[in-house]
Design a protein around this motif. Structure first.
Motif, mmCIF file in Angstrom:
data_model
loop_
_atom_site.group_PDB
_atom_site.id
_atom_site.type_symbol
_atom_site.label_atom_id
_atom_site.label_comp_id
_atom_site.label_asym_id
_atom_site.label_seq_id
_atom_site.Cartn_x
_atom_site.Cartn_y
_atom_site.Cartn_z
ATOM 1 N N ALA A 172 0.832 -1.208 0.000
ATOM 2 C CA ALA A 172 0.000 0.000 0.000
ATOM 3 C C ALA A 172 0.862 1.252 0.000
ATOM 4 N N LEU A 173 1.933 1.251 0.785
ATOM 5 C CA LEU A 173 2.839 2.397 0.805
ATOM 6 C C LEU A 173 3.514 2.581 -0.549
ATOM 7 N N GLY A 174 3.903 1.474 -1.169
ATOM 8 C CA GLY A 174 4.490 1.567 -2.496
ATOM 9 C C GLY A 174 3.519 2.156 -3.497
ATOM 10 N N ARG A 175 2.260 1.766 -3.391
ATOM 11 C CA ARG A 175 1.249 2.304 -4.296
ATOM 12 C C ARG A 175 1.029 3.794 -4.028
ATOM 13 N N TYR A 176 1.065 4.183 -2.763
ATOM 14 C CA TYR A 176 0.887 5.595 -2.412
ATOM 15 C C TYR A 176 1.970 6.445 -3.080
ATOM 16 N N ASN A 177 3.165 5.909 -3.145
ATOM 17 C CA ASN A 177 4.302 6.621 -3.716
ATOM 18 C C ASN A 177 4.437 6.406 -5.223
ATOM 19 N N GLY A 178 3.626 5.524 -5.779
ATOM 20 C CA GLY A 178 3.747 5.224 -7.194
ATOM 21 C C GLY A 178 4.941 4.341 -7.498
ATOM 22 N N SER A 179 5.384 3.572 -6.489
ATOM 23 C CA SER A 179 6.557 2.715 -6.679
ATOM 24 C C SER A 179 6.280 1.309 -6.147
ATOM 25 N N ARG A 180 5.070 0.830 -6.356
ATOM 26 C CA ARG A 180 4.668 -0.472 -5.825
ATOM 27 C C ARG A 180 5.653 -1.564 -6.226
ATOM 28 N N GLY A 181 6.064 -2.367 -5.227
ATOM 29 C CA GLY A 181 6.984 -3.455 -5.485
ATOM 30 C C GLY A 181 8.447 -3.106 -5.271
ATOM 31 N N LYS A 182 8.758 -1.806 -5.120
ATOM 32 C CA LYS A 182 10.130 -1.381 -4.871
ATOM 33 C C LYS A 182 10.282 -1.081 -3.373
ATOM 34 N N PRO A 183 11.427 -1.447 -2.786
ATOM 35 C CA PRO A 183 11.549 -1.394 -1.325
ATOM 36 C C PRO A 183 11.892 -0.033 -0.732
ATOM 37 N N GLN A 184 12.460 0.883 -1.508
ATOM 38 C CA GLN A 184 13.024 2.091 -0.916
ATOM 39 C C GLN A 184 11.993 2.911 -0.138
ATOM 40 N N TYR A 185 10.870 3.197 -0.772
ATOM 41 C CA TYR A 185 9.891 4.071 -0.126
ATOM 42 C C TYR A 185 9.213 3.414 1.081
ATOM 43 N N PRO A 186 8.660 2.205 0.951
ATOM 44 C CA PRO A 186 8.057 1.576 2.131
ATOM 45 C C PRO A 186 9.043 1.456 3.287
ATOM 46 N N ASN A 187 10.276 1.092 3.007
ATOM 47 C CA ASN A 187 11.272 0.961 4.067
ATOM 48 C C ASN A 187 11.550 2.299 4.740
ATOM 49 N N ALA A 188 11.585 3.370 3.947
ATOM 50 C CA ALA A 188 11.828 4.701 4.506
ATOM 51 C C ALA A 188 10.694 5.118 5.432
#
Length: 207
Positions: A172-188
């Protein structure tokens, strides 16, 4: 350091600072989802927290005091800081989100800058993309710089993404950032969330 190196370094730093800025993707929404989101952001009344009992009210006061102390450097004005935290708590709770999660997301998205605008046009504290104003609002993009409106949009959108991802916060966090499936944003965001967890109340010492 040459002029060219300075320019390249500045560009690199700017890109790094904007790496986590919001970039929600406009996607087809079912009419029921669109209506639910529109209803979620419609009520513009000031936040008025309601507590089930005195213990809940005291816990909120403790949370407010702790978060206010942590946020002093970012928002030095005491009145603004209190208003911001009260609104963030209200909108997060209203959307069924942990207020600490929302504060962590704001830290990553905008570093608590009310008028932040990302390279892709996302606006405000929670970096809401302007297309949402048309999809679920009244098309007035300027309202995304209004504190409560921005927090309400952001919390409602994140809640929608959590439901779309069947409760998977990481996706969900990845989707919020437009980067679903990539770890950088959710991890941050998850790392920032830990900084906004409420510390246990100090027990009273009696003799």
């Amino acid at each position: 350091m040459t002029w060219l190196v300075r320019v390249l370094l500045a560009a690199s730093l700017a890109a790094s600072a904007a790496a986590h800025a919001g970039n929600q993707k406009e996607e087809a929404l079912a009419d029921s989802v669109r209506l639910a989101l529109a209803n979620a952001i419609k009520d513009a009344r000031p936040p008025q927290p309601v507590f089930r009992d005195e213990a809940a009210r005291l816990r909120y006061q403790q949370w407010l005091a702790q978060m206010s102390d942590r946020l002093k450097r970012k928002l030095p004005d005491a009145q603004l800081r209190t208003e911001f935290l009260a609104t963030a708590w209200y909108e997060a709770t209203r959307a069924g989100l942990d207020p600490g999660l929302v504060l962590g997301l704001i830290q990553v998205e905008s570093a608590y800058r009310k008028y932040a605008v990302s390279m892709v046009g996302a606006r405000g504290y929670m970096q809401v993309m302007p297309f949402w104003a048309k999809v679920i609002g009244d098309s007035d993009r300027s309202k995304l710089f209004h504190m409560q409106t921005n927090l309400r949009y952001g919390c409602a959108i994140l809640r929608m993404y959590i439901e779309m991802e069947a409760g998977n916060l990481y996706l969900a966090l990845g989707r919020y950032n437009g980067s679903r499936g990539k770890p950088q944003y959710p991890n941050a965001v998850l790392a920032a969330w830990k900084k906004w967890e409420m510390a246990p109340a100090t027990p009273l010492i009696t003799r």
